[in-house]
Scaffold this motif. Structure first.
Motif, PDB file in Angstrom:
ATOM      1  N   LEU A 279     -14.616   0.702 -20.642  1.00 34.24           N
ATOM      2  CA  LEU A 279     -13.901  -0.746 -21.166  1.00 34.24           C
ATOM      3  C   LEU A 279     -12.876  -1.078 -20.203  1.00 34.24           C
ATOM      4  O   LEU A 279     -12.787  -2.181 -19.824  1.00 34.24           O
ATOM      5  CB  LEU A 279     -13.395  -0.702 -22.595  1.00 34.24           C
ATOM      6  N   ASN A 280     -12.128  -0.041 -19.905  1.00 27.29           N
ATOM      7  CA  ASN A 280     -10.877  -0.329 -19.071  1.00 27.29           C
ATOM      8  C   ASN A 280     -11.432  -0.612 -17.397  1.00 27.29           C
ATOM      9  O   ASN A 280     -10.586  -1.565 -16.958  1.00 27.29           O
ATOM     10  CB  ASN A 280     -10.292   1.107 -19.000  1.00 27.29           C
ATOM     11  N   ARG A 283     -12.346  -4.363 -17.832  1.00 32.52           N
ATOM     12  CA  ARG A 283     -11.206  -5.283 -17.540  1.00 32.52           C
ATOM     13  C   ARG A 283     -10.580  -5.490 -16.329  1.00 32.52           C
ATOM     14  O   ARG A 283      -9.977  -6.530 -15.868  1.00 32.52           O
ATOM     15  CB  ARG A 283     -10.090  -4.905 -18.602  1.00 32.52           C
ATOM     16  N   PRO A 293      -7.839   1.896 -23.012  1.00 38.69           N
ATOM     17  CA  PRO A 293      -7.871   1.552 -24.570  1.00 38.69           C
ATOM     18  C   PRO A 293      -8.329   2.617 -25.399  1.00 38.69           C
ATOM     19  O   PRO A 293      -8.631   3.615 -24.742  1.00 38.69           O
ATOM     20  CB  PRO A 293      -8.944   0.387 -24.737  1.00 38.69           C
ATOM     21  N   GLU A 297     -10.824   1.121 -30.166  1.00 36.42           N
ATOM     22  CA  GLU A 297     -10.874  -0.336 -29.586  1.00 36.42           C
ATOM     23  C   GLU A 297     -12.307  -0.548 -28.803  1.00 36.42           C
ATOM     24  O   GLU A 297     -12.888  -1.480 -29.083  1.00 36.42           O
ATOM     25  CB  GLU A 297      -9.905  -0.553 -28.606  1.00 36.42           C
ATOM     26  N   ALA A 298     -12.665   0.257 -28.028  1.00 37.29           N
ATOM     27  CA  ALA A 298     -13.773   0.402 -27.188  1.00 37.29           C
ATOM     28  C   ALA A 298     -14.903   0.058 -28.335  1.00 37.29           C
ATOM     29  O   ALA A 298     -16.186  -0.718 -28.231  1.00 37.29           O
ATOM     30  CB  ALA A 298     -14.244   1.414 -26.389  1.00 37.29           C
ATOM     31  N   TYR A 301     -15.146  -3.229 -29.561  1.00 35.39           N
ATOM     32  CA  TYR A 301     -15.333  -4.342 -28.454  1.00 35.39           C
ATOM     33  C   TYR A 301     -16.744  -4.850 -28.495  1.00 35.39           C
ATOM     34  O   TYR A 301     -17.736  -4.120 -28.625  1.00 35.39           O
ATOM     35  CB  TYR A 301     -14.888  -3.886 -27.326  1.00 35.39           C
ATOM     36  N   GLU A 302     -16.959  -6.284 -28.697  1.00 36.94           N
ATOM     37  CA  GLU A 302     -18.454  -6.735 -28.221  1.00 36.94           C
ATOM     38  C   GLU A 302     -18.593  -7.213 -26.931  1.00 36.94           C
ATOM     39  O   GLU A 302     -18.277  -8.078 -26.106  1.00 36.94           O
ATOM     40  CB  GLU A 302     -18.662  -8.168 -28.850  1.00 36.94           C
ATOM     41  N   PHE A 303     -19.286  -6.262 -26.089  1.00 33.13           N
ATOM     42  CA  PHE A 303     -19.626  -6.252 -24.708  1.00 33.13           C
ATOM     43  C   PHE A 303     -20.737  -7.373 -24.543  1.00 33.13           C
ATOM     44  O   PHE A 303     -21.912  -7.456 -25.307  1.00 33.13           O
ATOM     45  CB  PHE A 303     -20.245  -4.863 -24.192  1.00 33.13           C
ATOM     46  N   GLU A 307     -21.438  -7.365 -19.048  1.00 36.04           N
ATOM     47  CA  GLU A 307     -20.759  -6.251 -19.409  1.00 36.04           C
ATOM     48  C   GLU A 307     -21.331  -4.867 -19.735  1.00 36.04           C
ATOM     49  O   GLU A 307     -21.138  -3.851 -19.379  1.00 36.04           O
ATOM     50  CB  GLU A 307     -19.714  -6.414 -20.463  1.00 36.04           C
TER      51      GLU A 307
END
Length: 370
Positions: A279-280, A283, A293, A297-298, A301-303, A307
């Motif tokens: 995820l980092n 971003r 993160p 948080e990952a 997260y809705e990829f 992504e």
């Protein structure tokens, strides 16, 4: 000792020792990552812990990478960090993986690494890259110019100038013939001089064929960034070996690859940490750099489909899982690439988890407790 002797580096300072059951020497690449909820001070303290662990467990070298304008990466000043690590270690090789040569005046790099060599004689590596280690705007601010040229002409010329400063051997009549990088070889030639003329060995770093070919032609050791350019690894290493010309530095090719690897006691936890690191990267690649993160948080997260495709490809090149799984993955990678050394970078939200990963990998290979 003349300039050519000063330039010659015995291969022993480059070629690592294999320890335990590892197929090749193992080393550490530290990005000095900063996780959400942690500070840069926390990250740098983790680096000291990790460097000490690497030394105790027989990892061959410990490199720090240069990055800029990235909140989650606190390694904007490799020479400063290396000086700090040199004060907290005694034997392990320390170096840059790498210093981005176009960002700096060659004389400044020669002075910085000459100083490091004086602090930790015989333990310093100078790894050089030609990418900016950041975005174009930040590179322009670093270089005080809007003209950014990463082409085939500038980098070899910059490298040649840096090498001349390191060896203190500009020819008579050159504009820089009376300029000396200090600490450096000139001190051995001064009246009463006893300064060693030895200087750090130079490595070329790359993620494509440009530096691979240049390192081969110059007979230098080569480090390839497999951890973020995996599909280019084998072609680049082949090109390096095919281009290699024996030199005063090496009589045969020597190539290491950087590899992202994370070991945990629980395979599920390794997957959680790897997703947070992915995820980092999402971003960062989309212009939203931040702190690393948390796994939570990952997970929340809705990829997007794009992504998700990116992280599936990214994570396919991260060796992760239990210590036995990581060892098997590293063994397989070494066999596929023929790498002479594996330089491991562990990306996780927590510094404790990063340190623990290296402990588990060392245990998996039976590395000694020194």
């Amino acid at each position: 000792m003349n300039a050519s002797d000063a330039a010659a580096r015995p291969a022993e300072e480059i070629v690592g020792d294999t320890r335990g059951t590892a197929p090749v020497p193992l080393s550490v690449l530290d990005l000095v990552t900063v996780g959400a909820g942690y500070t840069a001070t926390d990250a740098l303290r983790t680096s000291v812990r990790l460097a000490r662990l690497a030394e105790q467990r027989g990892f061959h070298r410990y490199w720090v990478a240069e990055h800029h304008s990235m909140p989650g990466v606190a390694s904007s000043s490799p020479a400063v960090i290396l000086a700090h690590l040199a004060a907290h270690t005694e034997r392990i090789r320390l170096g840059s993986g790498g210093v981005m040569l176009p960002n700096h005046a060659p004389l400044v790099i020669a002075e910085q690494f000459g100083t490091l060599q004086a602090m930790a004689p015989g333990r310093i590596d100078l790894g050089l890259g030609r990418a900016p280690g950041t975005d174009g705007a930040t590179a322009a601010a670093l270089r005080r110019t809007d003209h950014l040229n990463e082409g085939a002409d500038d980098f070899p010329q910059q490298l040649a100038e840096l090498t001349r400063f390191l060896d203190d051997d500009f020819p008579d009549g050159h504009p820089y013939a009376r300029i000396h990088a200090v600490p450096g070889p000139v001190q051995a030639n001064a009246a009463g001089g006893v300064q060693s003329p030895a200087r750090p060995p130079v490595w070329l770093l790359g993620s494509s064929g440009f530096s691979a070919r240049l390192a081969g032609v110059l007979g230098l050791p080569f480090a390839f960034a497999h951890h973020f350019s995996a599909r280019n690894t084998v072609p680049a290493l082949d090109l390096y070996r095919q281009s290699f010309t024996p030199s005063a530095v090496l009589d045969k090719p020597y190539a290491l690859i950087g590899v992202s690897a994370l070991a945990t006691e629980d395979e599920k936890e390794a997957r959680r940490q790897v997703m947070a690191a992915a995820l980092n990267m999402v971003r960062l690649r989309t212009g939203r750099p931040g702190l690393v993160p948390t796994p939570e948080e990952a997970e929340a997260y809705e990829f997007s489909p794009v992504e998700r495709e990116f992280i599936d490809g990214w994570n396919a090149n991260v060796v992760h899982g239990t210590p036995d799984e990581v060892r098997a993955g590293l063994d397989d990678l070494q066999k596929r690439t023929g790498a002479d050394e594996l330089m491991i970078t562990a990306n996780a939200h927590s510094g404790d988890l990063r340190v623990r990963s290296y402990e588990l990998i060392a245990d998996a290979y039976g590395l000694p407790q020194e």
